[in-house]
Design an enzyme around this catalytic site. Structure first.
Site, PDB file in Angstrom:
ATOM      1  N   ALA A 189       0.825  -1.201   0.000  1.00  0.00           N
ATOM      2  CA  ALA A 189       0.000   0.000   0.000  1.00  0.00           C
ATOM      3  C   ALA A 189       0.859   1.251   0.000  1.00  0.00           C
ATOM      4  CB  ALA A 189      -0.883   0.004   1.247  1.00  0.00           C
TER       5      ALA A 189
ATOM      6  N   ASN B 224      -0.446   7.932  -0.644  1.00  0.00           N
ATOM      7  CA  ASN B 224      -0.686   9.186  -1.381  1.00  0.00           C
ATOM      8  C   ASN B 224      -1.831   9.975  -0.740  1.00  0.00           C
ATOM      9  OD1 ASN B 224       1.022   8.022  -3.499  1.00  0.00           O
ATOM     10  ND2 ASN B 224      -0.738   6.707  -3.817  1.00  0.00           N
TER      11      ASN B 224
ATOM     12  N   HIS C  87      -2.430   2.081   9.004  1.00  0.00           N
ATOM     13  CA  HIS C  87      -1.051   2.508   8.717  1.00  0.00           C
ATOM     14  C   HIS C  87      -1.051   3.658   7.691  1.00  0.00           C
ATOM     15  CE1 HIS C  87       3.376   1.749   8.148  1.00  0.00           C
ATOM     16  NE2 HIS C  87       3.091   2.384   7.012  1.00  0.00           N
ATOM     17  N   GLU C  88      -1.729   3.437   6.574  1.00  0.00           N
ATOM     18  CA  GLU C  88      -1.705   4.446   5.502  1.00  0.00           C
ATOM     19  C   GLU C  88      -2.419   5.725   5.927  1.00  0.00           C
ATOM     20  OE1 GLU C  88       0.403   3.797   3.370  1.00  0.00           O
ATOM     21  OE2 GLU C  88       0.522   1.648   3.698  1.00  0.00           O
TER      22      GLU C  88
ATOM     23  N   HIS D 166      -0.199   7.895   8.010  1.00  0.00           N
ATOM     24  CA  HIS D 166       0.701   8.692   7.160  1.00  0.00           C
ATOM     25  C   HIS D 166       0.037   9.963   6.634  1.00  0.00           C
ATOM     26  CE1 HIS D 166       4.361   6.413   6.726  1.00  0.00           C
ATOM     27  NE2 HIS D 166       3.778   5.341   6.222  1.00  0.00           N
TER      28      HIS D 166
ATOM     29  N   GLU E 200       7.692   6.493   9.184  1.00  0.00           N
ATOM     30  CA  GLU E 200       7.322   5.075   9.213  1.00  0.00           C
ATOM     31  C   GLU E 200       7.054   4.591  10.640  1.00  0.00           C
ATOM     32  OE1 GLU E 200       6.243   3.303   6.868  1.00  0.00           O
ATOM     33  OE2 GLU E 200       6.841   4.687   5.303  1.00  0.00           O
TER      34      GLU E 200
HETATM   35 ZN   LIG Z   1       4.428   3.418   5.820  1.00  0.00          ZN
END
Ligand SMILES: [Zn+2]
Ligand SMILES: *[C@@H]1O[C@H](CO)[C@@H](O)[C@H](O)[C@H]1NC(C)=O
Ligand SMILES: *[C@@H]1O[C@H](CO)[C@@H](O)[C@H](O)[C@H]1NC(C)=O
Ligand SMILES: *[C@@H]1O[C@H](CO)[C@@H](O)[C@H](O)[C@H]1NC(C)=O
Ligand SMILES: *[C@@H]1O[C@H](CO)[C@@H](O)[C@H](O)[C@H]1NC(C)=O
Ligand SMILES: *[C@@H]1O[C@H](CO)[C@@H](O)[C@H](O)[C@H]1NC(C)=O
Length: 383
Positions: free
Chosen positions: A301, A304, A336-337, A340, A359
């Site tokens: 994944a 963006n 997780h995404e 971000h 991360e």
């Molecule tokens: Zn990541």
């Protein structure tokens, strides 16, 4: 980003250490303010072609930080039509370009001006024609195929789509740009597509223009200030399921079988949990998630901003085929995404050496938010 294997992490770290050498850094004497980008991938609904070209153009608004005769930016593989380059001053007067040069090792391209560009002034660089083939390695602007059962003919058909993966240095494969994470700018993306296709990008669609001859130009709203590596767009014949500002785009068979439903529900709860935890609202008006056929996507994944892209087996869940572990994995991928979207996208490490920061925050929120949203999965219980 969630890489597919530890090996890939090691390879990336080695590769990143190579590019961190001073030689391969941009001179940092010019700052892009805004990019107007147009891409036209030559997609065809059914027949698999070996090489699929795309054409693009870019207009960059540039602010000069130190007097210079050179405009140096990143470019890799891509072909730039030199005669389509124009540099204009703020009054719209065209300035004389005396030479261009390309350095494949440094992945840079330089436009040399006759006269110095002056500190604090703004200029416009137009590259009205660059082109490339959609890549085969899942980096930059790449192509992917999937199989779809055509109910009218009863036959399985091959369908083509184009999508992007830019982290860490793939944007320069897709278009000429200042491709370093600290060099943030705003982007206005347009995609030209044929009838039967649709397009998505980080921001919401602003307008669609009928170009005649079966082509349409979709233009998206201006993005927030952001790094090139989280820019994204895709052209496909996908369908979507939506709820409020959330959409999941996937092949029509997955939509029909309700395979998007779990991710849609989880996404809404996850974004809300992160907004509450951080006290900072998500800055884009919509959140799209796009499912690329696994074998064409290098990673599990990619985060963006406003358009998270997944290998489809990590996003789509089938009530009849999938295990509890699969549902847990999708929950962790989304959290997780989405982590971000704040840690990485809004606040960004200045260089790849510090990528461990975004991360590790994403890895923390991956578990924390999954536990808030799907407490019953007990992701924080040691097994
Ligand atoms: Zn990541
Ligand atoms: C797509 O297929 C049609 C019909 O075969 C063909 O006329 C057209 O040239 C193809 N387009 C591309 C970009 O290959
Ligand atoms: C400008 O770019 C050219 C071509 O890459 C290079 O030879 C020249 O040294 C550069 N000039 C400056 C001042 O960096
Ligand atoms: C450029 O702008 C900065 C900040 O606005 C200012 O301090 C500086 O004097 C300006 N330099 C020139 C050469 O105009
Ligand atoms: C795209 O592929 C064609 C066919 O192999 C090749 O001739 C062309 O040079 C490629 N274009 C680019 C920009 O690499
Ligand atoms: C998908 O969900 C809708 C609405 O809940 C339902 O009517 C339909 O039967 C479901 N389809 C499948 C294939 O499960």
């Amino acid at each position: 980003m969630i890489p597919r294997s530890i090996l890939l992490v090691l390879v990336s770290v080695v590769a990143l250490n190579m590019v961190s050498s001073e030689v391969y850094r941009l001179p940092n004497n010019i700052k892009p303010i805004r990019y107007y980008l147009t891409f036209e991938p030559q997609l065809n609904l059914t027949k698999p072609y070996k090489y699929i070209p795309y054409y693009g153009s870019v207009t960059m608004e540039l602010k000069i930080l130190e007097n210079t005769r050179n405009i140096t930016f990143n470019k890799k593989r891509l072909e730039i039509d030199e005669s389509s380059i124009k540099v204009l001053n703020k009054a719209g007067k065209e300035l004389k370009v005396i030479a261009t040069s390309s350095n494949a090792v440094e992945e840079m391209y330089t436009v040399q001006m006759k006269r110095e560009l002056i500190k604090n002034k703004t200029y416009t660089l137009e590259i009205n024609n660059f082109h490339n083939n959609l890549s085969h390695d899942g980096l930059g602007f790449f192509r992917a195929y999937y199989r779809l059962h055509n109910e009218e003919t009863g036959e399985a058909e091959s369908r083509l789509l184009a999508a992007t993966h830019f982290q860490p240095a793939g944007a320069r494969i897709a278009f000429p740009c200042f491709d370093e994470p600290a060099i943030k700018a705003k982007f206005i993306v347009s995609l030209i597509r044929k009838k039967g296709f649709n397009s998505v990008s980080n921001e919401a669609l602003e307008s669609t223009k009928d170009l005649g001859d079966g082509r349409f130009k979709d233009t998206f709203k201006e993005t927030p200030l952001m790094s090139t590596y989280i820019l994204a767009f895709a052209v496909s014949d996908y369908e979507f399921k939506s709820l409020g500002k959330f959409r999941i785009l996937a092949k029509s068979s997955a939509i029909k079988n309700n395979e998007t439903d779990f991710a849609l529900d989880t996404s809404i709860k996850t974004l809300k949990a992160l907004e509450e935890y951080t006290g900072v609202n998500f800055v884009i008006d919509k959140m799209d998630q796009f499912a690329v056929p696994d074998s064409y996507f290098r990673y599990y994944a990619m985060e963006n901003w406003g358009l998270v892209i997944y290998g489809e087996s990590h996003l789509l869940r089938s009530k009849t085929h999938d295990s509890a572990d699969d549902y847990q994995r999708t929950t962790l991928m989304i959290s997780h995404e989405f982590g971000h979207q704040w840690f990485g996208n809004l606040v960004t490490p200045a260089w790849w050496d510090y990528m461990w920061m975004s991360e590790s925050f994403a890895a923390y929120f991956q578990y924390h938010t999954a536990d808030v949203v799907r407490f019953e999965f007990t992701v924080l219980t040691l097994k």
